[in-house]
Design a protein around this motif. Structure first.
Motif, PDB file in Angstrom:
ATOM      1  N   UNK A  22     -13.667  56.202  45.407  1.00 49.06           N
ATOM      2  CA  UNK A  22     -15.011  56.248  44.842  1.00 49.06           C
ATOM      3  C   UNK A  22     -15.910  56.991  45.808  1.00 49.06           C
ATOM      4  N   UNK A  23     -17.165  57.144  45.428  1.00 49.37           N
ATOM      5  CA  UNK A  23     -18.086  57.937  46.245  1.00 49.37           C
ATOM      6  C   UNK A  23     -18.286  57.317  47.624  1.00 49.37           C
ATOM      7  N   UNK A  24     -18.147  55.997  47.730  1.00 56.34           N
ATOM      8  CA  UNK A  24     -18.324  55.357  49.037  1.00 56.34           C
ATOM      9  C   UNK A  24     -17.267  55.807  50.041  1.00 56.34           C
ATOM     10  N   UNK A  25     -16.064  56.100  49.555  1.00 53.40           N
ATOM     11  CA  UNK A  25     -15.016  56.578  50.453  1.00 53.40           C
ATOM     12  C   UNK A  25     -15.373  57.936  51.046  1.00 53.40           C
ATOM     13  N   UNK A  26     -15.921  58.802  50.216  1.00 52.73           N
ATOM     14  CA  UNK A  26     -16.328  60.119  50.721  1.00 52.73           C
ATOM     15  C   UNK A  26     -17.495  60.002  51.696  1.00 52.73           C
ATOM     16  N   UNK A  27     -18.408  59.069  51.423  1.00 55.73           N
ATOM     17  CA  UNK A  27     -19.523  58.855  52.356  1.00 55.73           C
ATOM     18  C   UNK A  27     -19.003  58.350  53.695  1.00 55.73           C
ATOM     19  N   UNK A  28     -18.059  57.403  53.667  1.00 57.45           N
ATOM     20  CA  UNK A  28     -17.488  56.882  54.914  1.00 57.45           C
ATOM     21  C   UNK A  28     -16.773  57.984  55.687  1.00 57.45           C
ATOM     22  N   UNK A  29     -15.997  58.794  54.978  1.00 55.15           N
ATOM     23  CA  UNK A  29     -15.289  59.895  55.625  1.00 55.15           C
ATOM     24  C   UNK A  29     -16.265  60.874  56.276  1.00 55.15           C
ATOM     25  N   UNK A  61      -9.375  62.206  57.600  1.00 59.26           N
ATOM     26  CA  UNK A  61      -9.155  62.108  56.146  1.00 59.26           C
ATOM     27  C   UNK A  61      -8.252  60.962  55.715  1.00 59.26           C
ATOM     28  N   UNK A  62      -7.560  60.326  56.666  1.00 66.26           N
ATOM     29  CA  UNK A  62      -6.740  59.162  56.275  1.00 66.26           C
ATOM     30  C   UNK A  62      -7.585  58.069  55.638  1.00 66.26           C
ATOM     31  N   UNK A  63      -8.887  58.066  55.897  1.00 65.91           N
ATOM     32  CA  UNK A  63      -9.759  57.064  55.275  1.00 65.91           C
ATOM     33  C   UNK A  63      -9.752  57.162  53.756  1.00 65.91           C
ATOM     34  N   UNK A  64      -9.471  58.335  53.237  1.00 65.38           N
ATOM     35  CA  UNK A  64      -9.507  58.532  51.783  1.00 65.38           C
ATOM     36  C   UNK A  64      -8.286  57.946  51.088  1.00 65.38           C
TER      37      UNK A  64
END
Length: 371
Positions: A22-29, A61-64
């Motif tokens: 979701x968009x939160x993952x991209x924000x965290x990354x 990018x592993x966070x994604x």
């Protein structure tokens, strides 16, 4: 000990499955990547800052994919941290704890065991290379916090899912009992008509034909309700035989409580018959709605129940003028009502009214539940 390890190894992945990105993952990354660059540029005592920053950015990018492939993402992050020693001096490399949390929140038992061994080995390697006891204790504390958080949220989600499943089973069992009574009624009518037709057939063939037409009608109704029963899960207990509540029984909900709350009921009886499973479901939803209003609403003075039936189905509205005792949230009673309506091909919605109070609306088709 071997039995415990075997049980942990064979444990399934967490349910429900992990959500998509979701968009939160991209924000965290993006946030972690910016912090890595800032630390690499403005920290003067870094050993080989360019290499450290580049390596940590490469594994960010592993966070994604941390939810869907937590073990592989953990391996990708641990490999450069353990091999490229200067990376360990970057504080932002602690985003590894997010990967560890995801591992214990979503992964299967096999991945949990393998990931735990890798993380412990990484901590041990840091200590052997001269990281010091304080660094080892701090790293272990952060690791333990991530592990406990992941396991706590995993257990909480599993417990809620099991509770919801028990609620669904309870609602389906009640519906199965209603359907049992209805089918028994139709089959009894078929048997009586068949006996009557057999008795009069030699003397009055037209009466026998009338009996066959009635049997055909009753059999069609029974078949529809048997198909709806396929969708209902029920346990092996013997069903309690009791008349199914109908639309007329909703009038029994009208009352005035000792506290002065007035429950008013208006039921529009249809010209055509409403299938007993539909009528029973409408009664149960109305009953639950009134009970919830009397139990949870504050400053309540009136509850209005309106049921309108026609050839298409039944529409139910339960409105109260009370204040919410807590912020709106999908309680288990509401989930049960929605489940009951959905099993019959209908809908049930509940929510606060713009001018205050709470409303429950349900629409159930006369015929139309899925076989």
């Amino acid at each position: 000990m071997s039995g415990l390890l075997r049980s942990a190894w064979e444990a399934p992945s967490a349910v429900p499955p992990p959500p998509r990105r979701v968009w939160r993952d991209w924000v965290l990354f993006a946030l972690v990547a910016v912090l890595v660059v800032v630390e690499g540029v403005f920290t003067p005592d870094l050993v080989n800052p360019l290499l450290s920053t580049a390596v940590v950015l490469a594994v960010t990018p592993t966070l994604l994919w941390r939810r869907t492939q937590p073990l592989w993402m953990l391996c990708i992050v641990l490999l450069p941290i353990d091999i490229v020693l200067p990376v360990a001096s970057l504080t932002t490399s602690l985003f590894l704890m997010v990967i560890v949390y995801a591992l214990f929140r979503w992964a299967s038992g096999r991945d949990l065991v393998i990931g735990s061994v890798l993380v412990i080995a990484s901590l041990s390697l840091t200590f052997v290379r001269g990281g010091g006891l304080l660094e080892l204790v701090g790293g272990f504390a952060l690791l333990l916090m991530s592990v406990l958080l992941g396991m706590a949220f995993r257990y909480r989600a599993g417990a809620r899912l099991r509770l919801l499943e028990r609620i669904r089973m309870h609602e389906r069992e009640q519906l199965a009992r209603d359907l049992h009574d209805t089918v028994a009624h139709h089959v009894t009518a078929i048997a009586i008509r068949a006996q009557a037709g057999t008795a009069v057939a030699p003397h009055d063939p037209s009466a026998a034909q009338d009996a066959l037409r009635v049997i055909e009608t009753e059999a069609a109704k029974t078949l529809r309700e048997l198909r709806s029963m396929v969708r209902v899960l029920r346990d092996g207990e013997t069903a309690e035989l009791a008349p199914s509540p109908g639309l007329g029984d909703i009038a029994q909900l009208a009352t005035t409580t000792p506290g002065g709350v007035v429950v008013e009921v208006a039921v529009s009886e249809p010209e055509v018959s409403i299938p007993p499973p539909v009528a029973a479901a409408v009664f149960r939803i109305a009953q639950e709605s009134v009970t919830n209003a009397l139990r949870h609403a504050r400053h309540l003075t009136r509850v209005e129940v309106v049921a309108v039936a026609d050839e298409t189905g039944v529409r139910l509205s339960v409105v109260n003028d009370g204040d919410l005792a807590a912020p709106p949230a999908p309680g288990f009673g509401l989930i049960g009502m929605s489940e009951r309506a959905a099993l019959l091909g209908g809908t049930c919605e509940a929510g606060p009214r713009p001018d205050g109070g709470w409303t429950v609306t349900a629409t159930l088709p006369r015929v139309g539940w899925a076989p």
